[in-house]
Scaffold this active site. Structure first.
Site, PDB file in Angstrom:
ATOM      1  N   LYS A 101     -37.548 -27.549 -38.181  1.00  0.00           N
ATOM      2  CA  LYS A 101     -36.224 -27.124 -37.697  1.00  0.00           C
ATOM      3  C   LYS A 101     -35.318 -26.946 -38.897  1.00  0.00           C
ATOM      4  CE  LYS A 101     -34.071 -26.431 -33.745  1.00  0.00           C
ATOM      5  NZ  LYS A 101     -34.630 -26.069 -32.426  1.00  0.00           N
ATOM      6  N   ASP A 119     -31.600 -20.805 -32.463  1.00  0.00           N
ATOM      7  CA  ASP A 119     -31.199 -21.993 -31.692  1.00  0.00           C
ATOM      8  C   ASP A 119     -29.695 -21.808 -31.493  1.00  0.00           C
ATOM      9  OD1 ASP A 119     -32.385 -24.832 -30.863  1.00  0.00           O
ATOM     10  OD2 ASP A 119     -30.401 -25.242 -31.650  1.00  0.00           O
TER      11      ASP A 119
END
Ligand code: NDP
Ligand code: 2IT
Length: 448
Positions: free
Chosen positions: A129, A169
């Site tokens: 991430k 995201d």
């Protein structure tokens, strides 16, 4: 549930000490360790050979300065991150979040969750991430472009189609992916599938935009059906009004539900007639406006300031699709008091541990994020496959694969829960099923 195994208690303490001031990461680790207690009783080798100690430590943390120039000619400095958490079963894969709340602990919790989520998809993707504390809100397109170019100038040194494949995201959608892809291509002089969520003209997959929200509803539908229920005629409350919330609203409506509420970080709208999604799409995807604007064209609808009030609306199904810890114990109790039947998480870790406890102890069907929102990353992996083949599937082909993947995730999580004596506990089942594949790959690789 609480940790009872002394080894895991000590390990959790080490994680807290080593990652001070990162409560979201501690929360995510604790839940997984709790779920793994019955697994290590049966398989002590995961402890003896260091797998559990390794899985809570990122393989690599990349942290960098992102300088850019705003429209007034002023130099702005943000901080960029990429955490390459685990590559046991495939290249690191996971989104990039641009939001002012981003710091190392947020990226770490998201990267950790991503390991298990990606494993659950059944596809060969590791966990990672990244992101930045940059706030795209209120910035011009050119400011966003300059930021994305600067961010990618550093990130490009660390990623690649077979190494690490970022995606979107919060705060990162098609516009940002396009700017970052353009800069990567220019720096490396190569046209590869290094990012997913790309535009359809340059290698994106059909149905990736819809995938997380659609996948959430396919998962929820499978969970409902397994318990003799369905979306048909149900009142649905969905938080957020971004990518996940919009396409969850679309699919929940197609499946026969009536979505009556959506929100953003300022407040929520309630439309007893059912949300007019075309209006929301225009406001959020095209005009980038606030959700409160909805009531100017829908006088029957109400707007309320503040986010948590959305959980006091009476509903049968609740789909939190905004951000972490948006449902606390009090909100969970309000949902239960109003007779909620099912809660499934579109956002990452939107329910606090206390809220999950309230749902599970009151017999509410509960679909945890790792399982329920895995449709986005699963479709990203399908985008990677299509890029490797230099071929593209039709919308219906991708959508059918996504549906099959989500049904499998539900079935596998439910089966793992049952196998370890925790029937109906999809939180534990998802953690266990996701863990086992990664852990066995780590065992096979030796101490690396
Ligand atoms: P978007 O940026 O498209 O939308 C985010 C939405 O959540 C907006 O409505 C935003 O409101 C709201 N929101 C964000 N932060 C907060 C906050 N701190 N408090 C209250 N509301 C907030 O993001 P996505 O829809 O892509 O992501 C939503 C969630 O889903 C995240 O948890 C993300 O990690 C998760 N997710 C996303 C996937 C994807 O494919 N995009 C895949 C799997 C999970 P505002 O506009 O006011 O900020
Ligand atoms: O949380 C997530 O799974 C995502 N933001 C999607 C990641 C991806 O690589 O598509």
């Amino acid at each position: 549930m609480n940790l009872k195994n002394q080894y895991l208690i000590d390990l959790y303490d080490r994680v807290v000490k080593r990652n001070q001031g990162e409560p979201e990461f501690h929360q995510a680790v604790r839940e997984v360790l709790e779920s793994l207690e019955p697994v290590i009783e049966r398989h002590p080798e995961y402890i003896e050979r260091g797998v559990i100690d390794s899985i809570v430590e990122p393989e690599r943390i990349i942290k960098f300065r992102v300088p850019w120039v705003d429209d007034n000619g002023k130099v702005q400095i943000n901080r960029g991150f990429r955490i390459q958490f685990n590559s046991a079963i495939g290249p690191y894969k996971g989104g990039l979040r641009f939001h002012p709340s981003v710091y190392e602990g947020i990226i770490k919790f998201l990267g950790f969750e991503q390991i298990f989520k990606n494993s659950l998809t059944g596809l060969p993707i590791g966990g990672g991430k990244g992101g930045s504390d940059f706030d795209p809100k209120g910035k011009s397109d050119m400011e966003v472009m300059r930021f994305c170019q600067s961010f990618m100038t550093e990130l490009s040194k660390h990623i690649g189609a077979d190494t690490d494949v970022p995606a979107g995201d919060i705060g990162v959608g098609g516009r940002e992916i396009g700017f970052m892809y353009g800069q990567y291509k220019r720096l490396r002089n190569e046209f590869t599938g290094v990012l997913t969520g790309k535009g359809l003209t340059y290698g994106g997959s059909l149905a990736r935009t819809e995938a997380t929200g659609y996948g959430l509803c396919y998962f929820t539908d499978a969970m409902l059906k397994d318990n003799g229920k369905s979306f048909e005629g149900k009142t649905v409350v969905i938080s957020g009004s971004g990518n996940v919330a919009i396409y969850a609203t679309q699919k929940a409506t197609q499946l026969g539900g009536k979505v009556v509420a959506l929100s953003d970080s300022n407040g929520y709208i309630y439309d007893k007639n059912g949300i007019d999604l075309d209006c929301v799409k225009q406001l959020k995807e095209v005009e980038r406006k606030r959700i409160k604007e909805y009531v100017t064209t829908h006088p029957d609808a109400e707007y309320h300031e503040g986010c948590s009030g959305i959980w006091t609306i009476k509903c049968d199904i609740a789909l939190p699709c905004a951000t972490q810890n948006e449902i606390n114990e009090e909100s969970a109790k309000a949902l239960v008091a109003n007779g909620v039947e099912a809660v499934a998480e579109g956002a990452n870790m939107p329910s606090t541990p206390e809220a999950i406890e309230v749902f599970q102890s009151n017999g509410v069907l509960f679909g945890p994020a790792k399982a329920a929102n895995a449709g986005g990353v699963a479709t990203s992996a399908l985008e990677m496959s299509q890029n490797s083949m230099r071929y593209s599937w039709t919308f219906d082909e991708v959508d059918a694969k996504l549906k099959g993947i989500m049904e499998n995730i539900y079935a596998n999580a439910a089966a793992a829960a049952k196998e370890y004596g925790l029937e109906g506990n999809i939180v534990a089942g998802a953690n266990i099923a996701g863990f086992l594949k990664v852990a066995d790959a780590m065992l096979a690789h030796g101490v690396v």
